[in-house]
Design a protein around this motif. Structure first.
Motif, PDB file in Angstrom:
ATOM      1  N   MET A   1       0.822  -1.195   0.000  1.00  0.00           N
ATOM      2  CA  MET A   1       0.000   0.000   0.000  1.00  0.00           C
ATOM      3  C   MET A   1       0.868   1.263   0.000  1.00  0.00           C
ATOM      4  SD  MET A   1      -3.094   1.048   0.133  1.00  0.00           S
ATOM      5  CE  MET A   1      -4.025   2.448   0.572  1.00  0.00           C
ATOM      6  N   ILE A   2       1.866   1.300   0.857  1.00  0.00           N
ATOM      7  CA  ILE A   2       2.746   2.473   0.917  1.00  0.00           C
ATOM      8  C   ILE A   2       3.553   2.596  -0.370  1.00  0.00           C
ATOM      9  CG2 ILE A   2       4.709   3.489   2.122  1.00  0.00           C
ATOM     10  CD1 ILE A   2       3.602   2.329   4.701  1.00  0.00           C
ATOM     11  N   ILE A   5       1.451   4.186  -3.071  1.00  0.00           N
ATOM     12  CA  ILE A   5       1.316   5.626  -2.858  1.00  0.00           C
ATOM     13  C   ILE A   5       2.590   6.342  -3.272  1.00  0.00           C
ATOM     14  CG2 ILE A   5       1.020   7.416  -1.093  1.00  0.00           C
ATOM     15  CD1 ILE A   5      -0.844   5.433   0.372  1.00  0.00           C
ATOM     16  N   LEU A   6       3.745   5.796  -2.930  1.00  0.00           N
ATOM     17  CA  LEU A   6       5.015   6.410  -3.314  1.00  0.00           C
ATOM     18  C   LEU A   6       5.207   6.411  -4.827  1.00  0.00           C
ATOM     19  CD1 LEU A   6       7.468   5.049  -0.598  1.00  0.00           C
ATOM     20  CD2 LEU A   6       6.628   7.390  -0.882  1.00  0.00           C
ATOM     21  N   ILE A   7       4.906   5.304  -5.463  1.00  0.00           N
ATOM     22  CA  ILE A   7       5.041   5.219  -6.924  1.00  0.00           C
ATOM     23  C   ILE A   7       4.078   6.196  -7.597  1.00  0.00           C
ATOM     24  CG2 ILE A   7       4.680   3.715  -8.922  1.00  0.00           C
ATOM     25  CD1 ILE A   7       5.735   1.408  -7.161  1.00  0.00           C
ATOM     26  N   GLY A   8       2.854   6.262  -7.112  1.00  0.00           N
ATOM     27  CA  GLY A   8       1.883   7.214  -7.665  1.00  0.00           C
ATOM     28  C   GLY A   8       2.328   8.653  -7.452  1.00  0.00           C
ATOM     29  N   GLY A   9       2.903   8.947  -6.292  1.00  0.00           N
ATOM     30  CA  GLY A   9       3.413  10.287  -6.021  1.00  0.00           C
ATOM     31  C   GLY A   9       4.552  10.667  -6.949  1.00  0.00           C
ATOM     32  N   VAL A  10       5.445   9.720  -7.201  1.00  0.00           N
ATOM     33  CA  VAL A  10       6.562   9.977  -8.112  1.00  0.00           C
ATOM     34  C   VAL A  10       6.050  10.231  -9.531  1.00  0.00           C
ATOM     35  CG1 VAL A  10       8.569   8.902  -9.214  1.00  0.00           C
ATOM     36  CG2 VAL A  10       8.275   8.746  -6.746  1.00  0.00           C
TER      37      VAL A  10
END
Length: 56
Positions: A1-2, A5-10
């Motif tokens: 899950m985290i 979120i990190l990949i989507g943020g990047v």
């Protein structure tokens, strides 16, 4: 899950960065934003007048 979120943020961060960069380059005009502006013999008025003056 985290990780998702990190990949989507990047991905969204990079897309935003590229969008801002594109807008800044396009606001400069066609020849001013070109990486070859100093060496280009295109249809730009400043390049054309420079070439005409130094033709002799």
């Amino acid at each position: 899950m985290i990780a998702n979120i990190l990949i989507g943020g990047v991905i969204f961060g990079y897309a935003g960065f590229m969008l801002v960069r594109h807008i800044k380059k396009s606001s400069k005009g066609k020849c001013a934003s070109c990486s070859l502006a100093k060496n280009c013999e295109g249809s730009c008025a400043s390049t054309y007048s420079y070439n005409q003056e130094n033709r002799i």
